[in-house]
Design a protein around this motif. Structure first.
Motif, PDB file in Angstrom:
ATOM      1  N   MET A  23     -31.548 -32.056 -21.303  1.00  0.00           N
ATOM      2  CA  MET A  23     -31.549 -30.903 -22.195  1.00  0.00           C
ATOM      3  C   MET A  23     -32.288 -29.705 -21.629  1.00  0.00           C
ATOM      4  SD  MET A  23     -29.747 -31.378 -24.889  1.00  0.00           S
ATOM      5  CE  MET A  23     -30.340 -30.012 -25.874  1.00  0.00           C
ATOM      6  N   GLU A  24     -32.976 -29.870 -20.503  1.00  0.00           N
ATOM      7  CA  GLU A  24     -33.726 -28.750 -19.946  1.00  0.00           C
ATOM      8  C   GLU A  24     -32.806 -27.596 -19.549  1.00  0.00           C
ATOM      9  OE1 GLU A  24     -37.067 -28.286 -19.759  1.00  0.00           O
ATOM     10  OE2 GLU A  24     -37.116 -30.115 -20.976  1.00  0.00           O
ATOM     11  N   ASN A  25     -31.647 -27.903 -18.983  1.00  0.00           N
ATOM     12  CA  ASN A  25     -30.702 -26.852 -18.619  1.00  0.00           C
ATOM     13  C   ASN A  25     -30.204 -26.104 -19.846  1.00  0.00           C
ATOM     14  OD1 ASN A  25     -30.856 -27.353 -15.857  1.00  0.00           O
ATOM     15  ND2 ASN A  25     -29.176 -28.839 -15.894  1.00  0.00           N
ATOM     16  N   HIS A  26     -29.955 -26.836 -20.902  1.00  0.00           N
ATOM     17  CA  HIS A  26     -29.491 -26.187 -22.129  1.00  0.00           C
ATOM     18  C   HIS A  26     -30.569 -25.285 -22.716  1.00  0.00           C
ATOM     19  CE1 HIS A  26     -25.711 -28.322 -22.314  1.00  0.00           C
ATOM     20  NE2 HIS A  26     -26.333 -29.461 -22.114  1.00  0.00           N
ATOM     21  N   LYS A  27     -31.829 -25.713 -22.619  1.00  0.00           N
ATOM     22  CA  LYS A  27     -32.914 -24.854 -23.095  1.00  0.00           C
ATOM     23  C   LYS A  27     -32.951 -23.553 -22.306  1.00  0.00           C
ATOM     24  CE  LYS A  27     -36.492 -27.704 -22.980  1.00  0.00           C
ATOM     25  NZ  LYS A  27     -37.868 -28.214 -23.223  1.00  0.00           N
ATOM     26  N   ARG A  28     -32.763 -23.625 -21.015  1.00  0.00           N
ATOM     27  CA  ARG A  28     -32.813 -22.418 -20.190  1.00  0.00           C
ATOM     28  C   ARG A  28     -31.608 -21.511 -20.447  1.00  0.00           C
ATOM     29  NH1 ARG A  28     -36.918 -22.244 -16.845  1.00  0.00           N
ATOM     30  NH2 ARG A  28     -38.092 -24.171 -16.457  1.00  0.00           N
ATOM     31  N   ILE A  29     -30.465 -22.107 -20.753  1.00  0.00           N
ATOM     32  CA  ILE A  29     -29.288 -21.299 -21.113  1.00  0.00           C
ATOM     33  C   ILE A  29     -29.562 -20.509 -22.388  1.00  0.00           C
ATOM     34  CG2 ILE A  29     -26.900 -21.433 -21.925  1.00  0.00           C
ATOM     35  CD1 ILE A  29     -26.521 -23.794 -19.998  1.00  0.00           C
ATOM     36  N   TYR A  30     -30.176 -21.151 -23.359  1.00  0.00           N
ATOM     37  CA  TYR A  30     -30.527 -20.472 -24.603  1.00  0.00           C
ATOM     38  C   TYR A  30     -31.514 -19.342 -24.329  1.00  0.00           C
ATOM     39  CZ  TYR A  30     -28.194 -23.501 -27.988  1.00  0.00           C
ATOM     40  OH  TYR A  30     -27.250 -24.145 -28.752  1.00  0.00           O
ATOM     41  N   CYS A  31     -32.452 -19.579 -23.418  1.00  0.00           N
ATOM     42  CA  CYS A  31     -33.427 -18.543 -23.074  1.00  0.00           C
ATOM     43  C   CYS A  31     -32.744 -17.343 -22.424  1.00  0.00           C
ATOM     44  CB  CYS A  31     -34.489 -19.098 -22.135  1.00  0.00           C
ATOM     45  SG  CYS A  31     -35.601 -20.267 -22.924  1.00  0.00           S
ATOM     46  N   GLU A  32     -31.809 -17.600 -21.501  1.00  0.00           N
ATOM     47  CA  GLU A  32     -31.092 -16.506 -20.853  1.00  0.00           C
ATOM     48  C   GLU A  32     -30.311 -15.693 -21.881  1.00  0.00           C
ATOM     49  OE1 GLU A  32     -31.403 -15.506 -17.769  1.00  0.00           O
ATOM     50  OE2 GLU A  32     -32.875 -17.104 -17.464  1.00  0.00           O
TER      51      GLU A  32
END
Length: 470
Positions: A62-71
């Motif tokens: 889920m770390e990648n998904h968190k960073r996508i949301y941040c972007e």
């Protein structure tokens, strides 16, 4: 104009929010003694929030998904990543003071980066959920995934301080509804909530993309702005399954999401506490046999009340009945996880007002067997959505293992029940007769038939004796 702004600006416009001024730790590691009862209930299964579970291999997906949301968040804010990261660094000591427990910092551990990513992910998730829960975002597109993330966000060890989320929201949210970027930047001087002016009336803008019911530039008037902080409203919408229509009043302390859910589950009114634990009471079946009527209490939160009444015109103690009123308890797949984390928080933060712990300590006394669960279901107090009633009985009996009960708000109700059981000998004996001879249609029919046979046998014997005497 400055005087007008000072008179009309809401309290939450200040850089320091009024909801929570952290003066002690509020995010805890669950003790091993409590964790061993059900370790999975306290451990995130999908996503890590905060430093306690960061970096675990099983949560990396889920770390990648968190960073996508941040972007995606950065595309809608005037703040740069460095500005936001600096905002976190300036509050790092304040944030760390909220955590009670060792934070394992590896070589590549950047505390401000971890906190920033998690905080922006939460804010973006809440805004997207409020705008359109059925959108194309990965988490919100799947109802199962959204529910799993929501459950992980309630875990006690998986929290960020609420004041941080609220401060960051105030700092990062843009006002792009009426003015060009250059004019908006010129208005930002004191890190307060950004403002825009509509003629002779001050209005506070929420993000234009943020609210489905505020499509017309998402303008919130001063009167509405003062009633509730916009991020608090987003938070309550995301966790609306637990609120049951209950709101968070201004001035109420919200420490984090576990604390918010506890607020929703607690009684609306303060209750009297005594320095004694819950007394032993009889289980639901025995209380029912003693004339206790189980009633559904239509109130918000977990509440138990006892009302004594008399059905007999002569007001005799042996005919006394009593109403035990309980609010609805709906057992779902996530119930154990949510309840255990709220109870763990109460053990640390609210030892003298542990409403949720006391409710389930009382329920543990009422429920011993499946028959007790059946009785509560028939009374409309308990709803089983996990299948087997035996599973519900085991769940209730295990929830309070390793939970302290030095004080109680239900001591008076327990005293009422025990007193009632002691004087209701007539009700109990009638109930025994019903249980033995009239427990179902066939047993009752056999009992009645047997009584007729007995009566006719006695009559026949008496007539036979009378005939012999003559």
């Amino acid at each position: 104009m400055e005087d007008q702004r000072a008179e009309t600006e809401p309290e939450w416009a200040d850089a320091v929010p009024f909801f929570y001024q952290p003066d002690k730790r509020c995010i805890y590691r669950v003790p091993n003694k409590l964790r061993k009862v059900n370790e999975a209930a306290y451990t995130p299964q999908l996503i890590s929030i905060g430093p306690f579970h960061h970096g675990k291999p099983e949560l990396k997906d889920m770390e990648n998904h968190k960073r996508i949301y941040c972007e995606n968040f950065f595309t809608g804010t005037l703040r740069s990543k460095e500005e936001l990261k600096s905002f976190i660094r300036d509050r790092q000591g304040k944030i760390l003071s909220c955590y009670a427990g060792t934070i394992n910092q590896g070589d590549n551990f950047d505390f401000s980066e971890v906190i920033l990513v998690d905080a922006l992910f939460i804010i973006q998730l809440f805004m997207m959920d409020s705008e359109n829960p059925e959108n194309d975002y990965h988490i919100l597109r799947s109802r199962w995934l959204r529910k799993a993330v929501e459950q992980d966000l309630i875990l006690l060890e998986n929290q960020l301080p609420y004041f941080l989320l609220q401060d960051l929201y105030n700092f990062a949210m843009p006002v792009s509804c009426f003015y060009p970027r250059s004019e908006v930047q010129a208005q930002e001087q004191d890190n307060r909530q950004q403002r825009c002016f509509d003629l002779d009336k001050i209005c506070y803008c929420l993000p234009c993309r943020g609210r489905s019911h505020l499509k017309d530039h998402s303008v919130l008037t001063v009167e509405a702005a003062e009633s509730v902080h916009p991020f608090l409203k987003l938070t309550c919408e995301f966790f609306n399954r637990y609120s049951k229509g209950k709101s968070v009043r201004n001035g109420v302390t919200i420490k984090h999401f576990t604390d918010l859910v506890r607020h929703f589950l607690c009684p609306a009114e303060e209750m009297t506490w005594v320095d004694t634990p819950i007394k032993n009471i009889y289980d639901a079946r025995k209380l029912k046999a003693a004339g206790v009527n189980f009633r559904l209490l239509k109130e918000v939160g977990f509440v138990i009340k006892g009302d004594e009444s008399h059905d007999c015109n002569f007001n005799l103690a042996c005919f006394t009945s009593m109403d035990l009123k309980l609010t609805l308890f709906c057992v779902k797949d996530e119930t154990e996880c949510v309840v255990r984390n709220v109870m763990a928080l109460e053990q640390f933060q609210y030892p003298d007002s542990a409403y949720i712990c006391e409710y389930f300590l009382f329920m543990d006394k009422l429920v011993d067997t499946v028959e007790d669960v059946n009785l509560l279901i028939e009374s409309g107090i308990l709803v089983n959505k996990i299948g087997c009633n035996e599973t519900v009985a085991n769940l209730i009996n295990k929830l309070c293992v390793q939970i302290m009960d030095d004080v109680s708000c239900y001591g008076g109700v327990c005293g009422q029940l025990n007193k009632h059981y002691g004087i209701s000998f007539w009700n109990r004996h009638v109930a025994i007769l019903k249980g033995v001879y009239f427990k179902d249609l066939w047993t009752g029919s056999s009992t009645i038939l047997g009584l007729f046979v007995l009566v006719f046998s006695i009559i026949g014997t008496m007539k036979s004796l009378e005939h012999n005497l003559i």
